[in-house]
Design an enzyme around this catalytic site. Structure first.
Site, PDB file in Angstrom:
ATOM      1  N   GLU A 236      50.231  -9.938  17.416  1.00 47.41           N
ATOM      2  CA  GLU A 236      50.541 -10.112  15.989  1.00 47.41           C
ATOM      3  C   GLU A 236      50.697 -11.587  15.652  1.00 47.41           C
ATOM      4  O   GLU A 236      50.341 -12.041  14.563  1.00 47.41           O
ATOM      5  CB  GLU A 236      51.807  -9.302  15.633  1.00 47.41           C
ATOM      6  CG  GLU A 236      51.480  -7.814  15.552  1.00 47.41           C
ATOM      7  CD  GLU A 236      52.623  -6.891  15.916  1.00 47.41           C
ATOM      8  OE1 GLU A 236      53.791  -7.315  15.907  1.00 47.41           O
ATOM      9  OE2 GLU A 236      52.334  -5.714  16.227  1.00 47.41           O
TER      10      GLU A 236
ATOM     11  N   GLY B 180      50.583   0.079  17.773  1.00 51.32           N
ATOM     12  CA  GLY B 180      50.937   0.705  16.499  1.00 51.32           C
ATOM     13  C   GLY B 180      49.931   1.728  16.007  1.00 51.32           C
ATOM     14  O   GLY B 180      49.964   2.116  14.842  1.00 51.32           O
TER      15      GLY B 180
ATOM     16  N   LYS C 178      60.387  -6.013  16.735  1.00 54.44           N
ATOM     17  CA  LYS C 178      59.594  -6.685  15.698  1.00 54.44           C
ATOM     18  C   LYS C 178      60.501  -7.029  14.497  1.00 54.44           C
ATOM     19  O   LYS C 178      61.662  -7.369  14.706  1.00 54.44           O
ATOM     20  CB  LYS C 178      58.379  -5.835  15.317  1.00 54.44           C
ATOM     21  CG  LYS C 178      57.548  -5.469  16.575  1.00 54.44           C
ATOM     22  CD  LYS C 178      56.217  -4.879  16.303  1.00 54.44           C
ATOM     23  CE  LYS C 178      55.519  -4.564  17.635  1.00 54.44           C
ATOM     24  NZ  LYS C 178      54.190  -4.018  17.483  1.00 54.44           N
TER      25      LYS C 178
ATOM     26  N   ASN D  23      60.699  -4.100  21.888  1.00 54.89           N
ATOM     27  CA  ASN D  23      60.300  -5.107  20.909  1.00 54.89           C
ATOM     28  C   ASN D  23      60.517  -4.521  19.514  1.00 54.89           C
ATOM     29  O   ASN D  23      59.708  -3.729  19.032  1.00 54.89           O
ATOM     30  CB  ASN D  23      58.822  -5.487  21.108  1.00 54.89           C
ATOM     31  CG  ASN D  23      58.366  -6.523  20.103  1.00 54.89           C
ATOM     32  OD1 ASN D  23      59.159  -7.028  19.298  1.00 54.89           O
ATOM     33  ND2 ASN D  23      57.071  -6.842  20.120  1.00 54.89           N
TER      34      ASN D  23
ATOM     35  N   SER E 164      51.582   1.696  21.974  1.00 58.21           N
ATOM     36  CA  SER E 164      51.835   3.127  21.762  1.00 58.21           C
ATOM     37  C   SER E 164      52.476   3.813  22.958  1.00 58.21           C
ATOM     38  O   SER E 164      52.157   4.970  23.261  1.00 58.21           O
ATOM     39  CB  SER E 164      50.539   3.847  21.340  1.00 58.21           C
ATOM     40  OG  SER E 164      50.076   3.316  20.103  1.00 58.21           O
TER      41      SER E 164
ATOM     42  N   GLU F 294      48.652  -5.855  26.471  1.00 51.54           N
ATOM     43  CA  GLU F 294      48.738  -5.066  25.242  1.00 51.54           C
ATOM     44  C   GLU F 294      47.370  -5.052  24.564  1.00 51.54           C
ATOM     45  O   GLU F 294      47.049  -5.972  23.793  1.00 51.54           O
ATOM     46  CB  GLU F 294      49.770  -5.679  24.286  1.00 51.54           C
ATOM     47  CG  GLU F 294      51.180  -5.682  24.812  1.00 51.54           C
ATOM     48  CD  GLU F 294      52.204  -5.609  23.688  1.00 51.54           C
ATOM     49  OE1 GLU F 294      53.085  -4.757  23.761  1.00 51.54           O
ATOM     50  OE2 GLU F 294      52.106  -6.398  22.722  1.00 51.54           O
TER      51      GLU F 294
ATOM     52  N   HIS G  76      52.257 -12.771  21.439  1.00 51.10           N
ATOM     53  CA  HIS G  76      52.019 -11.382  21.005  1.00 51.10           C
ATOM     54  C   HIS G  76      50.787 -11.366  20.094  1.00 51.10           C
ATOM     55  O   HIS G  76      50.574 -12.304  19.326  1.00 51.10           O
ATOM     56  CB  HIS G  76      53.248 -10.852  20.265  1.00 51.10           C
ATOM     57  CG  HIS G  76      53.187  -9.377  20.033  1.00 51.10           C
ATOM     58  ND1 HIS G  76      52.424  -8.823  19.024  1.00 51.10           N
ATOM     59  CD2 HIS G  76      53.752  -8.335  20.693  1.00 51.10           C
ATOM     60  CE1 HIS G  76      52.537  -7.497  19.082  1.00 51.10           C
ATOM     61  NE2 HIS G  76      53.341  -7.178  20.084  1.00 51.10           N
TER      62      HIS G  76
HETATM   63  P1  13P Z   1      53.830   0.000  19.566  1.00 52.33           P
HETATM   64  O1  13P Z   1      54.629   0.537  20.738  1.00 52.33           O
HETATM   65  O2  13P Z   1      54.453   0.297  18.249  1.00 52.33           O
HETATM   66  O3  13P Z   1      52.390   0.381  19.660  1.00 52.33           O
HETATM   67  O4  13P Z   1      53.884  -1.616  19.683  1.00 52.33           O
HETATM   68  C1  13P Z   1      53.543  -2.198  20.888  1.00 52.33           C
HETATM   69  C2  13P Z   1      53.893  -3.639  20.844  1.00 52.33           C
HETATM   70  O5  13P Z   1      53.324  -4.412  20.125  1.00 52.33           O
HETATM   71  C3  13P Z   1      54.994  -4.093  21.729  1.00 52.33           C
HETATM   72  O6  13P Z   1      55.046  -5.471  21.795  1.00 52.33           O
END
Ligand code: 13P
Length: 255
Positions: A98, A174, A11, A9, A214, A168, A96
């Site tokens: 976010e 993150g 982003k 991903n 992570s 997640e 997601h």
């Molecule tokens: P990270 O791997 O940067 O923690 O992000 C995870 C994520 O949101 C994958 O969709």
């Protein structure tokens, strides 16, 4: 036996040129892969470039990070399932955290999108996960059940089977602080149990449940060694082809 699925991903990152270079490096690293399904989720602007760079590479698919639920029409700035299909997209990430926290997506909205994706034969990767406050209150199962039942409402057995779930935990995204393999397994067991209640045992056994939050080369193997962790949804570590390839390799060894 569920085939592991590892997705990158990206982003809101990766220009077209870098996306193409990423694919070239990844192909050199992982070669011809058939035992693990690999998915790249570029920003909309790099989807075509990634598809072109992949050529006929088997078992590497392209996905999108979001879409709108309507088929077409006056929805300025939005992207439909049909427009994604036109770019040879297979997967779409929906719900997601976010999008849920920054853009106000509710389970009802996610559900509309999930239904629209299936209608267009796109496979959704549906994200669920609790915040730290919810975990501290002992509400993980409750939150997961609400999100799953809300986001997947109305799906038939075939559609559920063609859906990937990504667990997640919001506190792990993150932050560099991944869930422990035991915490991941516990949540994945509960997710499968909920799917069993929503459909039946056969369907629940077939649905793949990824862990995200992570994931790095250093922790990928241990996380994916858990019986119900069927792959990874990788954020920051997926921006580097070598570290993403190492995570794919970990999935291969734990497959
Ligand atoms: P990270 O791997 O940067 O923690 O992000 C995870 C994520 O949101 C994958 O969709």
């Amino acid at each position: 036996m569920r085939k592991k699925i590892v997705a990158a991903n990206w982003k809101m990152n990766m220009m077209q040129a870098r996306s193409a270079r990423f694919v070239e490096s990844l192909l050199l690293e992982i070669g011809d892969i058939s035992d693990v399904e690999v998915v790249i989720l570029p920003p909309f602007t790099a989807i075509a470039k990634v598809t072109e760079a992949l050529g006929t590479a088997p078992n590497i698919k392209v996905g999108a990070q979001n879409m709108h639920w309507e088929r077409s029409g006056a929805f300025t700035g939005e992207i439909s399932a049909a427009l994604l299909r036109d770019l040879f997209v297979h997967y779409v990430v929906l719900g997601h955290s976010e999008r849920r926290t920054l853009f106000g997506e509710t389970d009802e909205i996610v559900n509309r999108k999930v239904c629209a994706a299936h209608e267009a034969a796109l496979h959704p990767i549906v994200c669920v996960g609790e915040t730290l406050a919810q975990r501290d209150k002992g509400n993980v199962d409750k939150i997961l059940a609400i999100q799953l039942r809300g986001s997947l409402a109305g799906l038939g057995a075939k559609e559920l089977q063609d859906t990937v779930i990504a667990y997640e935990p919001v506190w792990a995204i993150g932050t560099g602080r991944n869930a422990t393999p035991e915490q991941a397994q516990e949540a994945h067991t509960f997710i499968r149990h909920t799917l069993r209640e929503m459909a039946d045992g056969t369907v629940a056994e077939r649905v793949r449940i990824q862990y995200g939050g992570s994931v790095k080369p250093e922790n990928a193997r241990e996380l994916m060694s858990q019986p119900d962790v069927d792959g990874a949804l990788v954020g920051s570590a997926s921006l580097d082809p070598r570290s993403f390839a190492q995570i794919v390799q970990a999935a291969r060894e734990e497959g």
